[in-house]
Design a protein around this motif. Structure first.
Motif, mmCIF file in Angstrom:
data_model
loop_
_atom_site.group_PDB
_atom_site.id
_atom_site.type_symbol
_atom_site.label_atom_id
_atom_site.label_comp_id
_atom_site.label_asym_id
_atom_site.label_seq_id
_atom_site.Cartn_x
_atom_site.Cartn_y
_atom_site.Cartn_z
ATOM 1 N N TYR A 119 0.856 -1.188 0.000
ATOM 2 C CA TYR A 119 0.000 0.000 0.000
ATOM 3 C C TYR A 119 0.892 1.238 0.000
ATOM 4 O O TYR A 119 1.400 1.657 1.034
ATOM 5 N N LYS A 144 -3.144 -2.555 2.589
ATOM 6 C CA LYS A 144 -4.532 -2.121 2.627
ATOM 7 C C LYS A 144 -5.393 -3.279 3.101
ATOM 8 O O LYS A 144 -5.204 -4.425 2.667
ATOM 9 N N ASP A 149 -5.789 0.406 6.954
ATOM 10 C CA ASP A 149 -4.454 -0.039 6.564
ATOM 11 C C ASP A 149 -3.642 -0.291 7.826
ATOM 12 O O ASP A 149 -4.041 0.063 8.931
#
Length: 410
Positions: A119, A144, A149
């Protein structure tokens, strides 16, 4: 006694390809160490006072070392973490999600295949990397998830070659809980002498995350300790305690992005980002609370106090040393090699916002001197490592990042 000025020679960066060499020379110190603090700018939180003498603003102490700076590799996109392979090659993470092998000749491999999805958002991305005592590669990254997250740590077997890849990839640890933040992932990975893996985390910056740094039911703002497979060591301080995450080692941290083992003691040392002021050097002990956000040096970016504005409270640990203004720390290494005898026993810390390499002179667990290097580069310094050749290696954090090597001046 006269002050110890620090003078670094101007950089001479070659315009042609290949290795770039820069001569850097620290000025000769006075016969005795200066009592003048290296940091002379006003503190952000000017009314705060240290808890003990020497806790901040150490005197300038030059090791009187002349060195060259060599560009080993360049063209890296925001490199974040560096680790050495047994053959002397390096693994380097690039924040957008690429892991590369860097040969001793500086050649970059193709991106290593096999990583889980990364991410790449705000401060998230592919972060630290380490080679375990089992020979496997370990890395931390932002991922994510449903609900937001968080930081994760994975490991795998590296298969080098023209198309390098990782096999048998396993995610061994995940930060809990999950929130949407994009900030303060922490993420340094350090193997202790006993083979246990320390993982540093951040408290995610936003207020709902910050308030969890001293709670035991999650891993925001913590030092975590696990076995290499992610299982929990039986001697962790909170094992068996109801409502506590058993992987927690210490609590009350803000955003830990510097961590290393002191070779003299085998203990973990860390540096964490403070608010506006208050970067902290700590030696995290099992089960101890390092105070964030109940106590801290520095202040909010608005100029207001953090919480009640306390810098000390019974039951909460004081930092070994702190900076105000901050250095914005990232990456650190103890120097225990022989290439630079005058640096032996020093602690090096990379500076991001300050764009400098900080060298601390230590007397046991006390900081007794500070020196600033590489300021003329004008680059954010993301990671610091000592190579098997005894040189000091530094990652510069930008879209055309470099691996730099400090060697004795020719």
């Amino acid at each position: 006694m006269r002050p110890l000025p620090l003078v670094l020679s101007a950089l001479a960066l070659a315009a042609c390809g290949g290795e770039t060499t820069t001569a850097q020379t620290a000025a000769k110190p006075a016969a005795a160490a200066s009592t003048q603090a290296l940091e002379t700018r006003p503190a952000n939180a000017a009314s705060q006072t240290p808890a003990f003498a020497g806790q901040t603003r150490a005197p300038r102490v030059s090791a009187d070392v002349a060195f060259d700076v060599i560009t080993v590799a360049e063209g890296l996109d925001k490199p974040w973490g560096l680790a050495f392979l047994p053959d002397g090659a390096m693994l380097v993470t690039e924040k957008p999600g690429r892991l590369r092998i860097v040969g001793k000749d500086g050649k970059l491999s193709a991106p290593v295949a096999g990583l889980p999805a990364v991410y790449d958002f705000k401060q998230g991305g592919l972060l630290d990397v380490a080679v375990g005592p089992d020979g496997l590669v370990y890395w931390s990254y932002a991922e994510k998830r449903d609900g937001g997250d968080g930081t994760a740590v994975a490991r795998g077997k590296l298969v080098p070659g023209a198309a390098p890849k990782l096999e048998n990839v396993q995610v061994i640890w995940r930060m809990t809980p999950t929130i949407e933040a994009g900030m303060h992932y922490g993420s340094r990975l350090v193997f202790a002498p006993d083979g246990k893996l320390f993982i540093t985390t951040g408290e995610r910056s936003i207020i709902p995350g910050r308030m969890q740094a001293q709670r035991l039911d999650g891993t925001f703002g913590k030092v975590v300790r696990v076995n290499p497979d992610g299982s929990i060591p039986a001697d962790n301080p909170y094992v068996g305690q109801a409502g506590a995450r058993p992987e927690i080692w210490s609590i009350g941290h803000r955003n830990l992005q510097s961590a290393a083992i002191n070779p003299k003691t085998g203990q973990l040392w860390t540096v964490e980002h403070g608010p506006q002021g208050g970067d902290e050097l700590n030696i995290p002990q099992a089960g101890k609370d390092y105070g964030w956000p109940t106590i801290t040096y520095g202040q909010e970016y608005s100029g207001r106090p953090v919480g009640d504005g306390l810098t000390a409270k019974a039951g909460l640990e004081q930092p070994v040393y702190y900076w105000d203004p901050v250095i914005a720390p990232s990456g650190m290494a103890f120097y225990d090699a022989n290439l630079f005898p005058a640096w032996k026993g020093s602690l090096f810390i990379g500076g991001l916002s300050e764009k400098k390499l900080v060298r601390l002179t230590l007397d046991g667990d006390r900081v007794v001197g500070e020196e600033w290097l590489l300021q003329d580069l004008g680059e954010r310094l993301r990671d610091v490592r000592v190579g098997p050749d005894g040189a000091v290696y530094v990652l510069t954090d930008n879209a055309k990042g470099r691996i730099l090597k400090l060697v004795p001046k020719a």
